[in-house]
Structure formats: structure tokens, C-alpha cells
Motif scaffolding. Structure first.
Motif, PDB file in Angstrom:
ATOM      1  N   CYS A 310       0.836  -1.199   0.000  1.00  8.56           N
ATOM      2  CA  CYS A 310       0.000   0.000   0.000  1.00  8.56           C
ATOM      3  C   CYS A 310       0.869   1.247   0.000  1.00  8.56           C
ATOM      4  O   CYS A 310       2.032   1.227   0.422  1.00  8.56           O
ATOM      5  N   TYR A 311       0.276   2.375  -0.415  1.00  7.35           N
ATOM      6  CA  TYR A 311       1.049   3.577  -0.692  1.00  7.35           C
ATOM      7  C   TYR A 311       0.332   4.808  -0.144  1.00  7.35           C
ATOM      8  O   TYR A 311      -0.851   5.009  -0.417  1.00  7.35           O
ATOM      9  N   ASN A 312       1.067   5.588   0.638  1.00  7.46           N
ATOM     10  CA  ASN A 312       0.533   6.782   1.285  1.00  7.46           C
ATOM     11  C   ASN A 312      -0.630   6.427   2.211  1.00  7.46           C
ATOM     12  O   ASN A 312      -1.792   6.742   1.940  1.00  7.46           O
ATOM     13  N   ALA A 329       3.774  -5.752   5.614  1.00  5.74           N
ATOM     14  CA  ALA A 329       4.233  -6.897   4.839  1.00  5.74           C
ATOM     15  C   ALA A 329       4.165  -6.538   3.357  1.00  5.74           C
ATOM     16  O   ALA A 329       3.684  -5.456   2.985  1.00  5.74           O
ATOM     17  N   ALA A 330       4.624  -7.442   2.500  1.00  7.08           N
ATOM     18  CA  ALA A 330       4.563  -7.191   1.061  1.00  7.08           C
ATOM     19  C   ALA A 330       4.597  -8.498   0.300  1.00  7.08           C
ATOM     20  O   ALA A 330       5.307  -9.438   0.678  1.00  7.08           O
ATOM     21  N   ASN A 337       5.488  -1.562   0.031  1.00  4.16           N
ATOM     22  CA  ASN A 337       4.902  -0.435   0.762  1.00  4.16           C
ATOM     23  C   ASN A 337       5.781   0.803   0.624  1.00  4.16           C
ATOM     24  O   ASN A 337       7.016   0.712   0.645  1.00  4.16           O
ATOM     25  N   ARG A 338       5.123   1.954   0.541  1.00  5.84           N
ATOM     26  CA  ARG A 338       5.890   3.205   0.582  1.00  5.84           C
ATOM     27  C   ARG A 338       5.026   4.307   1.186  1.00  5.84           C
ATOM     28  O   ARG A 338       3.801   4.285   1.084  1.00  5.84           O
ATOM     29  N   CYS A 356      11.318  -4.538   4.734  1.00  6.43           N
ATOM     30  CA  CYS A 356      11.361  -3.093   4.961  1.00  6.43           C
ATOM     31  C   CYS A 356      10.686  -2.361   3.806  1.00  6.43           C
ATOM     32  O   CYS A 356      10.925  -2.664   2.630  1.00  6.43           O
ATOM     33  N   GLY A 357       9.819  -1.399   4.137  1.00  2.00           N
ATOM     34  CA  GLY A 357       9.180  -0.586   3.121  1.00  2.00           C
ATOM     35  C   GLY A 357      10.004   0.649   2.802  1.00  2.00           C
ATOM     36  O   GLY A 357      11.116   0.835   3.311  1.00  2.00           O
TER      37      GLY A 357
END
Length: 373
Positions: A310-312, A329-330, A337-338, A356-357
Motif C-alpha cells: 500500500c502507498y501513502n 508486509a509485502a 509499501n511506501r 522493509c518498506g
């Protein structure tokens, strides 16, 4: 006549009394408590459906447009006889079976009696498809529908005081493979006993959802997918998504991605409350563009919070007590993720980020064990 006082009715009565007291304090004419608490069918609807099992009457003004034993036919006659801008009040209770009530553009529907429904595969017990300005101001529904309410291609849809006391099925559904919806408003949505989701949306541009309350629901409380430009007041779930990967509040399938492809903040959520069940909050599959102002999560049987590809995403405050871990997670098939900001008090569970994102920001207080990047 005695009325049972459910938790939801009790809340309305408290609010009604408070409103009446405020009106008096301001020197205004106090509105009677009953009028504030029970507005369904008030005034002079353009059409009414009255009667009881085996003997229903539908009238438009003084004209009888249906008389007979078929409850669904009586209700549909009431809807069909009014024009755009007019209102039908279904005062009678009855059972429509495995069939559908269709509401056309511009019409206001008030389901004041209990509408009992059956399961019609792929269809809603009540539908509005490719319509403008449909208003379902009140509704009480019971039974085991495929979908309790089903929508697509709407503009200006309004859902008011909706009470779905179900024994299975899915509560409210906006179709995936259908036309987009614009400017959707939901006021007070209560769903219990659904085997699937309480409220599942796809393809909405512009939504305001004041409250979704989900009790003993098999999958999500509020699931928003591929939608944008919205506000949610409160999502409140108890025993939602037990034993599943769903959540009291779930965002999935590019939810919050703008038409430009960006994830600038365009969805705001005031409160998410979750007790027991499965996950509390779950953001997944390239969703984001969301600010959640406050969380109150306890004893979730799966992740209290899971953010995956997911982002923002920003969670700006609140508490987690016990239950499954808070996790970033990813999956490998989507970008990592960022731009994640998490500020919470977390007790009696863990916080973990793996992998790590990019630009993840944690502010965690409480006794949680924390393993983040």
C-alpha cells in the motif's frame, strides 16, 4: 403497544432526547421524541403499502393501485406508481421470497415494516442499477439474501437509516464488473448476521459514509475497492471476519488510486473500532491514499493492523490492545509499501515490519515488542 429497545434504538432515543433538550435550551420549539426517533413514513407519502400477510393494499393518494396477497407485487406497485421526486412508504411487513424490488431514478423508498427476503442468485433483494438520485431513506430487512441491496451505475445514491438483521448472505454490494458510481451517501448502516461482507463497494468516485456498524459478520465490515475521493466517519465491528483474512475495515484492489495513477490523500476515515473477530484494519493490493485519524482495536483474532503493498497510508492515533500483531508486509507481485506513517499506542501484542518498506515512519508507544526497519 410495547417496543423492544435494541442497542441501536436506545442510541436513537438518547440522541432524540438530547436534540429535544438542545432545542429547548435554544428557545426553539422542541420536536417530540417519537418524531425524532421514528421518521419513517412520516408526513404524507405519495404512495403507501399497508396491510398484513395475505392482504396488502397499495395506494397512491386515494387511488388503490394494488390489492392482494403478493407482498413483493404490492411493494413494487408502490415504487412504480410514484414519479421522480416522490416518496413511497412501505408500512406493512412481509416476505418477498427469492425475488427483487427495483427502484428507479429520482424515487425515495422508505421500508418502515420488516422486509423479509430470500436468496436470488447473483441478485439483490433491492436493486438500483444505472440510476440517478435514488434515496433509500429507511429500510429494515431480515432473511438470507444473495445481496441485500445491490447497486451499480448510480449517481447521487443516498442510503439513510439501513438496518439489515440477516441470517446469511451479503448486506450491501456495489458490483465489480459494472459501471462506476458517483456521489454516494450512506448515513447509518447496521448489519448483523451476514455470512459475507456487511458492506462491499467497488467503483465509487465520491462517497460519504457516516457510520457502518457490523455485528457477527462472516467477512468484512466495510470493504472499499477501486474507489476514491471519500470520507468515512466510523466503522465499528464486533466479531467480524472470524477465522478469515478479512477485516472490520478493509481497503483492496487499488482503492484510493486516483484517475491520474497517483496516491495523493483522497480518503479520510475518522474512527475504526474493532473487537475480536479477524483483522481490525487491512490495506492490500495497491491501495492507499488514506488517512485514518483514530483506531480502537482490541483482541482481534488475526492482525490488528496489516498493511501490504500500500502507498501513502497514515494512521494518526489511537490504541491497539492485544490480538494479532501490527504488521507491514509485502507480496512480490506488487511494488513494496511506501510512504507509511503509523502513530499508535500498542499494548500486549507486537509490531513488525518485514520486508522493509520505503519511507516508513513509526511512532509506537505502549508495551508492544517492536521490530521495524
Amino acid at each position: 403497544m410495547s417496543l423492544s429497545v435494541t442497542p441501536k434504538r436506545r442510541l436513537r432515543l438518547v440522541l432524540a432526547a438530547a436534540a429535544a433538550a438542545l432545542a429547548g435550551a435554544l428557545g426553539a420549539v422542541a420536536v417530540p421524541e417519537a418524531a425524532l426517533a421514528q421518521g419513517c413514513g412520516a408526513g404524507t407519502p405519495h404512495a403507501t403499502v399497508t396491510g398484513s400477510s395475505g392482504a396488502y393494499v397499495t395506494r397512491e393518494g386515494s387511488t388503490t393501485v394494488y390489492s392482494g396477497s403478493d407482498y413483493r407485487a404490492a411493494v413494487q406497485a408502490g415504487v412504480d406508481t410514484i414519479s421522480s421526486g416522490q416518496r413511497v412508504a412501505v408500512m406493512a411487513s412481509g416476505n418477498i421470497g427469492a425475488s427483487t424490488i427495483t427502484i428507479q431514478s429520482g424515487k425515495t423508498f422508505e421500508g418502515c415494516g420488516m422486509i423479509t427476503v430470500g436468496n436470488r442468485s447473483g441478485r439483490g433483494a433491492i436493486e438500483a442499477i444505472n440510476t440517478t438520485n435514488v434515496n433509500i431513506a429507511y429500510l429494515k430487512m431480515s432473511g438470507n439474501p444473495y445481496f441485500g441491496l445491490r447497486f451499480s451505475g448510480t449517481n447521487g445514491l443516498k442510503l439513510g437509516d439501513i438496518d439489515l438483521t440477516l441470517s446469511g448472505g451479503l448486506g450491501i454490494r456495489f458490483d465489480r464488473d459494472a459501471a462506476w458510481n458517483y456521489n454516494v451517501t450512506m448515513n447509518d448502516i447496521y448489519v448483523s448476521g451476514a455470512g459475507s461482507h456487511a458492506v462491499e463497494t467497488w467503483n465509487i468516485d465520491g462517497f460519504n459514509i457516516t457510520r457502518v456498524t457490523a455485528r457477527n459478520v462472516g467477512e468484512s465490515g466495510l470493504l472499499i475497492q477501486n474507489s476514491r475521493n471519500g470520507w468515512v466517519g466510523t466503522v465499528d465491528g464486533n466479531n467480524v471476519a472470524t477465522g478469515t483474512g478479512y477485516a472490520t475495515f478493509r481497503m483492496a484492489n487499488t482503492n484510493g488510486r486516483l484517475a491520474s495513477g497517483s496516491y495523493s490523500t483522497n480518503i479520510w476515515v475518522d474512527n475504526v473500532i474493532s473487537r475480536g473477530g479477524g483483522r481490525g484494519i487491512f490495506c492490500v493490493s495497491q491501495s492507499g491514499g488514506v488517512v485514518i485519524k483514530n483506531v480502537d482495536l482490541a483482541s482481534n483474532g488475526n492482525n490488528s493492523v496489516l498493511i501490504e503493498n500500500c502507498y501513502n497510508v497514515s494512521i494518526r492515533g489511537g490504541t491497539v490492545n492485544g490480538g494479532g500483531e501490527v504488521r507491514l508486509a509485502a507480496r512480490t507481485e506488487f511494488a513494496n509499501n511506501r510512504d507509511i506513517w503509523i502513530t499508535m499506542t500498542v499494548n500486549n501484542t507486537s509490531v513488525r515490519e518485514s520486508p522493509c518498506g520505503e519511507n516508513t515512519n513509526w511512532t509506537i508507544s505502549g508495551n508492544a515488542s517492536v521490530n521495524v526497519c
